[in-house]
Scaffold this active site. Structure first.
Site, PDB file in Angstrom:
ATOM      1  N   GLY A  46       0.009  -7.081  28.517  1.00  0.00           N
ATOM      2  CA  GLY A  46      -0.241  -5.912  30.482  1.00  0.00           C
ATOM      3  C   GLY A  46       1.128  -5.792  30.803  1.00  0.00           C
ATOM      4  O   GLY A  46       2.219  -6.580  30.407  1.00  0.00           O
ATOM      5  N   GLN A  51       7.815  -2.782  36.002  1.00  0.00           N
ATOM      6  CA  GLN A  51       8.932  -3.802  34.655  1.00  0.00           C
ATOM      7  C   GLN A  51      10.009  -3.386  33.875  1.00  0.00           C
ATOM      8  O   GLN A  51      10.588  -4.207  33.416  1.00  0.00           O
ATOM      9  CB  GLN A  51       8.125  -4.569  34.408  1.00  0.00           C
ATOM     10  CG  GLN A  51       6.868  -5.611  35.127  1.00  0.00           C
ATOM     11  CD  GLN A  51       6.039  -6.303  34.020  1.00  0.00           C
ATOM     12  OE1 GLN A  51       4.845  -5.898  33.993  1.00  0.00           O
ATOM     13  NE2 GLN A  51       5.881  -8.181  33.524  1.00  0.00           N
TER      14      GLN A  51
HETATM   15 NI    NI Z   1       3.448  -9.446  34.944  1.00  0.00          NI
END
Ligand code: NI
Length: 149
Positions: A46, A51
């Site tokens: 995921g 991120q």
């Molecule tokens: Ni994560």
């Protein structure tokens, strides 16, 4: 398509709240495609927008042989409790137990803006929660159950 750099814990972008996606265009598709490349290049299951430094409510997940793109995901129902180990591409080798709901139902949109609802239990439910947390600047290490001395 391109592999992007995965930000690591300590980077302040991981702690910001991501914004809702309102425009479903080619740019969004490009970001999603890059996120897939980045997730697979790092053997992840995921990946959330922050991120890769994109503060938008976007998640890609490959769990139980199901590839999911979640735009603006929201938890609409959850129940039960389940404690299991988690890790994260943004937290290096750190692993730890986190309590999550056993069953989770979310509402989200696909890359074209169409809404859908999906339910998951155990690991899938856990992944929904972990990834949606990323969109609110929360990392699993914040919720890790500390071992008693
Ligand atoms: Ni994560």
């Amino acid at each position: 398509m391109a592999v992007r750099e995965v930000l690591q814990v300590g980077d302040e972008l991981l702690r910001k709240k991501s914004k809702e996606v309102k425009i479903f265009d080619e740019r969004l598709e490009e970001i999603l495609d890059d996120m897939w490349d980045t997730m697979y290049a790092n053997n992840g299951m995921g990946l959330a927008g922050p991120q890769v430094g994109i503060l938008k409510r976007i998640v890609v997940m490959d769990v139980n042989n199901m590839r999911l793109e979640l735009i603006n995901p929201v938890i609409v129902e959850c129940h039960g409790k389940d404690v299991e180990q988690e890790g994260c591409l943004s937290c290096g080798k750190i692993k730890g137990n986190v309590e999550r709901p056993m069953y989770v139902t979310i509402k989200a949109q696909d890359r074209y803006g169409y809404s859908f609802t999906i339910s998951g239990e155990k690991y899938l439910a856990r992944c929904f929660c972990h990834e949606i947390d990323h969109l609110d600047g929360i990392l699993f290490i914040d919720k890790m159950i500390k071992n008693k001395e």
